[in-house]
Design a protein around this motif. Structure first.
Motif, short mmCIF file in Angstrom:
data_model
loop_
_atom_site.label_atom_id
_atom_site.label_comp_id
_atom_site.label_asym_id
_atom_site.label_seq_id
_atom_site.Cartn_x
_atom_site.Cartn_y
_atom_site.Cartn_z
N HIS A 121 -5.35 -6.25 4.94
CA HIS A 121 -5.77 -5.32 4.64
C HIS A 121 -7.84 -4.91 3.97
O HIS A 121 -8.17 -3.77 4.03
N ASN A 140 0.82 3.68 2.21
CA ASN A 140 0.81 4.09 3.49
C ASN A 140 1.49 4.41 4.29
O ASN A 140 1.84 3.34 4.98
N CYS A 192 1.16 -1.10 -0.25
CA CYS A 192 -0.07 0.15 0.08
C CYS A 192 0.91 1.05 -0.01
O CYS A 192 2.32 0.90 0.15
N CYS A 221 1.80 2.49 7.74
CA CYS A 221 0.40 1.62 7.67
C CYS A 221 2.37 0.32 7.41
O CYS A 221 2.45 -0.84 8.13
N HIS A 253 -7.74 2.61 7.73
CA HIS A 253 -6.29 2.33 7.42
C HIS A 253 -5.67 4.10 7.25
O HIS A 253 -4.35 3.81 7.19
ZN LIG Z 1 -1.44 -0.15 4.62
#
Ligand SMILES: [Zn+2]
Length: 343
Positions: free
Chosen positions: A220, A200, A198, A203, A228
């Motif tokens: 996820h 992020n 991802c 994260c 998230h």
């Molecule tokens: Zn993520």
């Protein structure tokens, strides 16, 4: 804290080693009709981790059932300044005092507890050492007496942690895209290079810090976008390398051991029968890549060996580590099982 119309009351308490920590009581429109339940968060987060932006949180579910909900902020909480804490300190100083505070505030004789990750390992230490005899039911998620981690995590714990511990005091997934200059920024770059699951950064840093998966602490597809994209960075903060030294020692031993010496805490928590009469209900996400579900399987078998038929274990298919609480469908997939476990 929750945006719902709840009455929220923070009660500070002092530990014998001089820290001011707190428990937070959350009340709904109706007064509670059932026992107090203490929710104990994991490492590098805080009590608010149980309050993800989902339609029904575990707090909502417990209140709807009439429980008196208390969130503990123990010394690992990011609400407090960074401490070089160990699980021994939390077990000896924090949880017994938090339990006493809830009993004092409510007038109850006994309480129940929902404990997660390092809140679970350290609370398990308190319970096995006989320091929280007033807790009659314990719901544990992810890991308790037997920390079993993926092979890559074992490599990181044994090789990287000793090196990093000489160079930096803590990790902090909440840095997100603003990693401080120096080693943290280098680790941020390495993490982004290795994690493409991802965009992020928080994260990704959570996965680097706490596990071996992509991502490590949730699936996820179990999280909604707000959880998230916003909640993770807001709710993950500093975690000291001192903690990783302790969990490394426990992982190498195969079960919880003490790193330091405090009062009556045993050196080896699996060496003697538990000094608690609590009923334990263990939860294990089958996809957990922080602590493998075998962790809770081993702990259930250990407790079952000491009191056959008394305790229970739930494997959660499709769930990982924190999505057990933060997942958009946890209210239907998980919380009813936890509430049934509390009785
Ligand atoms: Zn993520």
């Amino acid at each position: 804290m929750t945006s719902k119309l709840y009455d929220i009351r923070k009660v500070p308490f002092q530990t014998a080693d001089g820290l001011t920590l707190d428990v937070t009581n959350i009340r709904g429109a109706k007064p509670p009709t059932k026992s107090p339940v203490l929710l104990v968060h994991g490492a590098g987060v805080r009590g608010n981790i149980f309050n993800a932006p989902v339609e029904t949180t575990v707090i909502d579910a417990l209140l709807a059932e009439g429980f008196d909900v208390w969130l503990e902020n123990w010394r690992a909480s990011i609400d407090f300044r960074l401490h070089d804490w160990t699980l021994d300190q939390a077990a000896f100083f924090d949880h017994p005092e938090a339990v006493k505070t809830v009993l004092h505030e409510t007038g109850a004789q006994t309480i129940k507890a929902i404990i997660h990750c390092q809140g679970s390992t350290s609370f398990t230490m308190s319970a096995l050492a006989g320091l929280v005899p007033q807790v009659e039911t314990i719901v544990s998620n992810a890991v308790s007496l037997h920390p079993i981690v993926p092979r890559w995590s074992r490599v990181k714990l044994r090789l990287a942690v000793p090196v990093l511990a000489r160079l930096m005091r803590s990790m902090n997934p909440g840095w997100g895209d603003d990693t401080p200059a120096g080693l943290p920024r280098l680790l941020g770059w390495l993490t982004k290079a290795a994690h493409h699951e991802c965009d992020n950064t928080a994260c990704q840093l959570v996965s680097f810090t706490y596990g071996a998966g992509r991502p490590a602490l949730w699936e996820h597809e179990n999280l909604n976008d707000e959880t998230h994209d916003t909640f993770i960075q807001a709710e993950f903060g500093h975690v000291p390398l001192s903690f990783f030294r302790h969990i490394r020692a426990c992982e190498a031993a195969g079960h919880l051991i003490s790193l330091e010496t405090y009062g009556t805490l045993p050196e080896d928590y699996a060496a003697a029968p538990p000094k608690t009469d609590a009923r334990w209900v263990f939860f294990a996400g089958e996809e957990n890549k922080c602590f493998l579900p075998d962790s809770q399987q081993a702990s259930f078998e250990w407790f079952d060996g000491h009191a056959p038929g008394k305790h229970a274990l739930h494997w959660l298919p499709g769930y990982s580590h924190l999505d057990v609480f933060m997942g958009k469908n946890a209210a239907t997939d998980v919380f009813p099982k936890m509430i049934a476990a509390l009785g």
